[in-house]
Motif scaffolding. Structure first.
Motif, PDB file in Angstrom:
ATOM      1  N   ASP A  66      43.402  46.213  46.853  1.00 23.47           N
ATOM      2  CA  ASP A  66      43.728  45.614  45.736  1.00 23.47           C
ATOM      3  C   ASP A  66      42.238  44.560  45.550  1.00 23.47           C
ATOM      4  OD1 ASP A  66      45.347  47.588  44.940  1.00 23.47           O
ATOM      5  OD2 ASP A  66      46.707  46.348  45.018  1.00 23.47           O
ATOM      6  N   GLY A  67      41.391  44.706  46.571  1.00 22.83           N
ATOM      7  CA  GLY A  67      40.567  43.112  46.429  1.00 22.83           C
ATOM      8  C   GLY A  67      40.808  42.319  48.108  1.00 22.83           C
ATOM      9  N   PHE A  68      39.749  41.878  48.300  1.00 24.10           N
ATOM     10  CA  PHE A  68      40.014  40.933  49.356  1.00 24.10           C
ATOM     11  C   PHE A  68      40.442  39.348  49.380  1.00 24.10           C
ATOM     12  CE2 PHE A  68      37.936  37.440  52.369  1.00 24.10           C
ATOM     13  CZ  PHE A  68      37.678  38.103  53.059  1.00 24.10           C
ATOM     14  N   TYR A 108      37.444  49.195  53.929  1.00 26.97           N
ATOM     15  CA  TYR A 108      36.644  48.693  53.234  1.00 26.97           C
ATOM     16  C   TYR A 108      35.331  49.068  52.170  1.00 26.97           C
ATOM     17  CZ  TYR A 108      34.380  51.742  56.468  1.00 26.97           C
ATOM     18  OH  TYR A 108      33.613  52.654  57.065  1.00 26.97           O
ATOM     19  N   LYS A 109      35.917  50.254  51.847  1.00 22.86           N
ATOM     20  CA  LYS A 109      34.504  50.577  50.625  1.00 22.86           C
ATOM     21  C   LYS A 109      34.980  49.641  49.381  1.00 22.86           C
ATOM     22  CE  LYS A 109      31.978  54.449  51.577  1.00 22.86           C
ATOM     23  NZ  LYS A 109      31.526  55.959  51.011  1.00 22.86           N
ATOM     24  N   HIS A 110      36.501  49.702  49.018  1.00 23.64           N
ATOM     25  CA  HIS A 110      36.770  49.224  48.104  1.00 23.64           C
ATOM     26  C   HIS A 110      36.294  47.880  47.779  1.00 23.64           C
ATOM     27  CE1 HIS A 110      40.090  52.193  46.699  1.00 23.64           C
ATOM     28  NE2 HIS A 110      39.776  52.441  48.780  1.00 23.64           N
ATOM     29  N   LEU A 111      35.376  46.839  48.971  1.00 21.72           N
ATOM     30  CA  LEU A 111      35.017  46.265  48.896  1.00 21.72           C
ATOM     31  C   LEU A 111      33.704  45.602  48.782  1.00 21.72           C
ATOM     32  CD1 LEU A 111      37.461  44.124  51.277  1.00 21.72           C
ATOM     33  CD2 LEU A 111      38.195  44.516  48.783  1.00 21.72           C
ATOM     34  N   ALA A 112      32.691  46.824  48.643  1.00 19.28           N
ATOM     35  CA  ALA A 112      31.176  46.998  48.659  1.00 19.28           C
ATOM     36  C   ALA A 112      30.338  46.023  47.855  1.00 19.28           C
ATOM     37  CB  ALA A 112      31.029  48.431  48.488  1.00 19.28           C
ATOM     38  N   HIS A 113      31.604  45.737  45.953  1.00 17.42           N
ATOM     39  CA  HIS A 113      30.749  44.862  45.288  1.00 17.42           C
ATOM     40  C   HIS A 113      31.092  43.230  45.550  1.00 17.42           C
ATOM     41  CE1 HIS A 113      35.039  45.107  43.985  1.00 17.42           C
ATOM     42  NE2 HIS A 113      35.267  44.133  43.680  1.00 17.42           N
ATOM     43  N   GLU A 114      31.709  43.047  46.661  1.00 15.99           N
ATOM     44  CA  GLU A 114      31.388  41.722  47.256  1.00 15.99           C
ATOM     45  C   GLU A 114      30.692  41.254  48.213  1.00 15.99           C
ATOM     46  OE1 GLU A 114      35.045  39.303  47.582  1.00 15.99           O
ATOM     47  OE2 GLU A 114      36.149  41.299  46.557  1.00 15.99           O
ATOM     48  N   ASP A 115      30.472  39.638  48.643  1.00 13.03           N
ATOM     49  CA  ASP A 115      29.175  40.527  49.353  1.00 13.03           C
ATOM     50  C   ASP A 115      29.891  39.441  50.589  1.00 13.03           C
ATOM     51  OD1 ASP A 115      26.773  39.407  49.952  1.00 13.03           O
ATOM     52  OD2 ASP A 115      26.549  37.318  49.712  1.00 13.03           O
ATOM     53  N   LEU A 116      30.132  40.055  51.825  1.00 10.83           N
ATOM     54  CA  LEU A 116      30.768  40.300  52.829  1.00 10.83           C
ATOM     55  C   LEU A 116      29.766  41.128  53.674  1.00 10.83           C
ATOM     56  CD1 LEU A 116      34.447  42.285  51.609  1.00 10.83           C
ATOM     57  CD2 LEU A 116      33.769  39.560  51.699  1.00 10.83           C
ATOM     58  N   ASP A 117      29.937  40.771  54.994  1.00 11.97           N
ATOM     59  CA  ASP A 117      29.398  40.812  56.274  1.00 11.97           C
ATOM     60  C   ASP A 117      30.439  41.524  56.866  1.00 11.97           C
ATOM     61  OD1 ASP A 117      27.521  39.704  56.928  1.00 11.97           O
ATOM     62  OD2 ASP A 117      27.667  37.754  57.304  1.00 11.97           O
TER      63      ASP A 117
END
Length: 255
Positions: free
Chosen positions: A176-178, A195-204
């Motif tokens: 449901d998000g970071f 982790y693919k659910h968070l592809a829109h966030e700027d993450l390493d």
């Protein structure tokens, strides 16, 4: 009185064993080994290698049992009941091993992958056995190097940012998000590439499979750039080995 040792044996490399763990191995009369089938023969082989390498000038016995499997067709809502069912099945096996294979005054040992306090149920199961009235044994816990520590070491990164918190969760915990209020999240037991659910966030992402073993695989980079590679490599490794044990760390990129 019987005594049981829950010994953390590290994340795959026999050199990860602590001096305390080696001393504990050399106190054991019986090693309890749970067989998880042909696909995970390497896990049994590693435990036997550790015993043969570190136990010196001491007779010991190995008591084996078949490890039960968790139901894999459960919904997210049914996950907890499936885990509880698995632990009840394990509890019956552990109690039988302690009752039948360990004599009064002897020391038995469970060799736990990583650290016994992190994503492992052996402590809970032995607590449950004693809570139900089996007071014929006591137990101690010997910590080990976890996959989380090994992952950070292999990627040469600190787990935390200065003055910031980290969270350790499973794949369900990021769907449901970071998580809010943290910059770093360590994810374990993620079989669905959450982790693919968070592809829109700027993450390493810093991902590793079979960390500390000869089969180790490491991938890192900006999540949106490497997530498809991780999915492909993970799926291929699982097909090749018949099983996979992986962990990853997600971290917000510096703005």
């Amino acid at each position: 009185m019987k005594r049981v040792l829950i010994i953390g044996i590290g994340a795959g490399n026999p050199d990860y064993l602590t001096v305390q763990a080696i001393d504990a191995l050399n106190r054991a009369d019986v090693f309890f080994v749970m067989d998880k089938g042909v696909a995970k023969e390497k896990l049994i082989a590693l435990r036997r290698h550790i015993i043969e390498r570190f136990v010196k000038d001491r007779d010991y016995r190995i008591a084996e049992a078949t490890s039960p499997e968790r139901r894999r067709d459960e919904s997210d809502a049914d996950y907890r009941s499936a885990v509880d069912e698995l632990n009840r099945d394990k509890q019956a096996i552990f109690e039988r091993l302690i009752d039948d294979a360990l004599n009064d005054g002897e020391v038995g040992a469970f060799l736990v992958w990583g650290d016994p306090s992190l994503y492992d149920s052996t402590i809970r199961i032995l607590d449950a056995i004693r809570a139900e009235g089996n007071d014929t044994f006591t137990f101690d816990v010997i910590p080990g190097i976890s996959s989380v520590q090994a992952l950070a070491a292999q990627h040469r990164i600190p787990l935390n940012q200065i003055g910031r918190s980290i969270e350790i969760t499973n794949g369900r915990g990021i769907v449901d998000g970071f998580p809010e209020g943290v910059d770093t999240v360590v994810v374990m037991l993620d079989s669905k590439h959450s982790y693919k659910h968070l592809a829109h966030e700027d993450l390493d992402i810093f991902w590793g499979a079979y960390v500390g073993t000869p089969d180790e695989i490491l991938i890192s980079g900006r999540l949106c750039d490497v997530m498809d590679e991780i999915e492909r490599v993970r799926d291929e490794a699982r097909r090749t080995h018949g099983w996979i044990m992986d962990t990853y760390l997600l971290r917000r990129r510096a703005s």
